[in-house]
Design a protein around this motif. Structure first.
Motif, short mmCIF file in Angstrom:
data_model
loop_
_atom_site.label_atom_id
_atom_site.label_comp_id
_atom_site.label_asym_id
_atom_site.label_seq_id
_atom_site.Cartn_x
_atom_site.Cartn_y
_atom_site.Cartn_z
N MET A 1 99.55 99.35 15.56
CA MET A 1 99.25 100.76 15.84
C MET A 1 100.06 101.67 14.92
O MET A 1 99.52 102.59 14.29
CB MET A 1 99.53 101.08 17.31
CG MET A 1 98.53 100.43 18.27
SD MET A 1 99.07 100.50 20.01
CE MET A 1 99.08 102.28 20.29
N ALA A 2 101.37 101.43 14.84
CA ALA A 2 102.24 102.28 14.01
C ALA A 2 101.76 102.32 12.56
O ALA A 2 101.75 103.37 11.91
CB ALA A 2 103.68 101.79 14.08
N VAL B 1 103.55 91.85 22.17
CA VAL B 1 103.63 93.29 22.46
C VAL B 1 104.13 94.00 21.20
O VAL B 1 103.60 95.04 20.80
CB VAL B 1 104.56 93.58 23.66
CG1 VAL B 1 104.76 95.08 23.84
CG2 VAL B 1 104.01 92.96 24.94
N GLY B 2 105.12 93.42 20.56
CA GLY B 2 105.63 93.98 19.30
C GLY B 2 104.56 94.05 18.23
O GLY B 2 104.49 95.02 17.48
N GLN C 1 98.91 102.22 11.34
CA GLN C 1 97.74 103.05 11.07
C GLN C 1 98.15 104.41 10.50
O GLN C 1 97.36 105.08 9.85
CB GLN C 1 96.90 103.26 12.35
CG GLN C 1 96.45 101.96 13.01
CD GLN C 1 95.84 100.97 12.02
OE1 GLN C 1 94.91 101.33 11.28
NE2 GLN C 1 96.36 99.75 11.99
N VAL D 1 102.17 97.07 18.94
CA VAL D 1 102.70 98.40 18.57
C VAL D 1 102.90 98.51 17.06
O VAL D 1 102.74 99.59 16.51
CB VAL D 1 104.00 98.77 19.34
CG1 VAL D 1 103.71 98.94 20.82
CG2 VAL D 1 105.12 97.82 19.11
N LEU E 1 100.24 100.67 27.76
CA LEU E 1 100.18 100.97 26.33
C LEU E 1 98.75 101.21 25.85
O LEU E 1 98.50 102.13 25.06
CB LEU E 1 100.80 99.80 25.56
CG LEU E 1 100.80 99.89 24.03
CD1 LEU E 1 101.78 100.96 23.56
CD2 LEU E 1 101.17 98.53 23.42
N TRP F 1 92.88 103.10 17.98
CA TRP F 1 94.15 102.38 18.12
C TRP F 1 93.95 100.94 18.54
O TRP F 1 94.57 100.02 17.99
CB TRP F 1 95.04 103.04 19.18
CG TRP F 1 95.52 104.41 18.84
CD1 TRP F 1 95.18 105.58 19.49
CD2 TRP F 1 96.44 104.79 17.81
NE1 TRP F 1 95.82 106.65 18.90
CE2 TRP F 1 96.60 106.19 17.88
CE3 TRP F 1 97.14 104.09 16.83
CZ2 TRP F 1 97.43 106.90 17.02
CZ3 TRP F 1 97.97 104.79 15.96
CH2 TRP F 1 98.11 106.17 16.06
N GLN G 1 109.36 99.72 9.14
CA GLN G 1 108.44 98.95 9.99
C GLN G 1 106.98 99.24 9.65
O GLN G 1 106.09 98.52 10.07
CB GLN G 1 108.67 99.28 11.47
CG GLN G 1 110.08 99.05 11.96
CD GLN G 1 110.95 100.31 11.80
OE1 GLN G 1 110.69 101.17 10.96
NE2 GLN G 1 111.99 100.39 12.61
N LEU G 2 106.74 100.34 8.92
CA LEU G 2 105.35 100.66 8.55
C LEU G 2 104.89 99.85 7.34
O LEU G 2 103.73 99.96 6.93
CB LEU G 2 105.19 102.16 8.27
CG LEU G 2 105.57 103.10 9.41
CD1 LEU G 2 105.13 104.52 9.08
CD2 LEU G 2 104.95 102.67 10.72
N THR H 1 106.83 89.08 21.41
CA THR H 1 106.45 89.24 20.00
C THR H 1 105.02 89.79 19.90
O THR H 1 104.73 90.55 18.97
CB THR H 1 106.58 87.93 19.20
OG1 THR H 1 105.77 86.93 19.78
CG2 THR H 1 108.01 87.46 19.12
#
Lengths: 175, 175
Positions: free
Chosen positions: B154-155, B147-148, B157, B151, B22, B30, B171-172, B145
């Motif tokens: 990152m999302a 790893v979640g 951003q 991401v 990832l 990121w 989720q944003l 959690t």
């Protein structure tokens, strides 16, 4: 953060390998797990990403460049993977997703999009006028949120098993 | 889902490679991104996981087997990585995490834990009496959690960059 094609592409390129590393050869208890009836498993998430490669991301880029705001995008079918994935193994889905993503990034690269192209506009059937920049940023955010969904679904399988630690792990959901 | 050592171990074994796939060689925009001042970046998450390998997961297994409920675990320092990661590259952190995880799984395997051992109890400084089974299940849920979290950070951003699609991507975060 502003969208930049090179930075976004770096994420898109990794997603198939991230999912392969996370899910490949993992016991079914994880990959077929859901948060409840009708909810998506990690297996379903991969099928959904495949359907996006086939009908959404690059097809819509090409549609936008061809039609601008005169013809709306086709509506995306969020549930298409339930039928399309039937009878396939997760291994097959991961390989298909990787192949389609590679192909789609080649198609994207071949378009040689300029910064001015990113301002071009298309018509979303529900959201109305959108820019190519917004569409591409959504592709990246969509990848990341679905990787997040897969790991959340997996984590929640241990919501009971963690016992009192649940109080420290709100991501496992409320009791 | 009940905790099973072999199924949980399959997740633990993959986490370093998942994070490497990832985040490895991804642009800093990121990996250094956060959800706001004081919040954790993906870089910080890897540092936190390293600190867990050093002071929490297997050390607490060994502590529990040695002391039962007579001596509580040492308190875990959630912020230790801010100092410990300073001056290190993400590449170094990912390699350190992978090496420590490999080593800790070997230590775990060497204990040859039986189903009866999983019922053994220890004393958590905040949560009170916990079982070895709960502790091990938490190790896996904690990996997932985080790893979640990486991401999700990152999302988010691209929360602005996706434009109207934000309505489809809760989720944003809220606008």
């Amino acid at each position: 953060m502003e969208f930049r094609l090179d930075e976004g592409r770096a994420v898109l390129q990794r997603t198939p390998a991230v999912l392969h590393t996370l899910l490949g050869d993992l016991p079914d208890c994880w990959t077929a797990a859901t948060e409840g009836p009708g909810a998506w498993s990690p297996f379903d998430v991969v099928g959904h990403l495949i359907h996006g490669e086939r009908t959404d991301w690059v097809p819509r880029v090409e549609h936008l460049l061809r039609h601008g705001t005169t013809v709306p995008f086709d509506t995306f079918d969020r549930d298409a993977m339930f039928a399309a994935s039937r009878g396939l193994s997760l291994h097959e889905l991961l390989a298909t997703f990787a192949a389609l993503r590679r192909e789609n990034l080649q198609r994207l690269d071949a378009l040689g999009l300029t910064p001015a192209d990113l301002d071009r506009r298309g018509l979303h059937p529900q959201l109305g006028v959108v820019t190519l920049r917004q569409h591409l940023a959504t592709w990246i955010a969509h990848d990341l949120t679905h990787v997040g969904q897969a790991v959340r679904v997996m984590a929640r399988q241990y919501a009971q098993a963690v016992g009192p630690w649940r109080a420290f792990l709100p991501q496992l959901g409320k009791e």
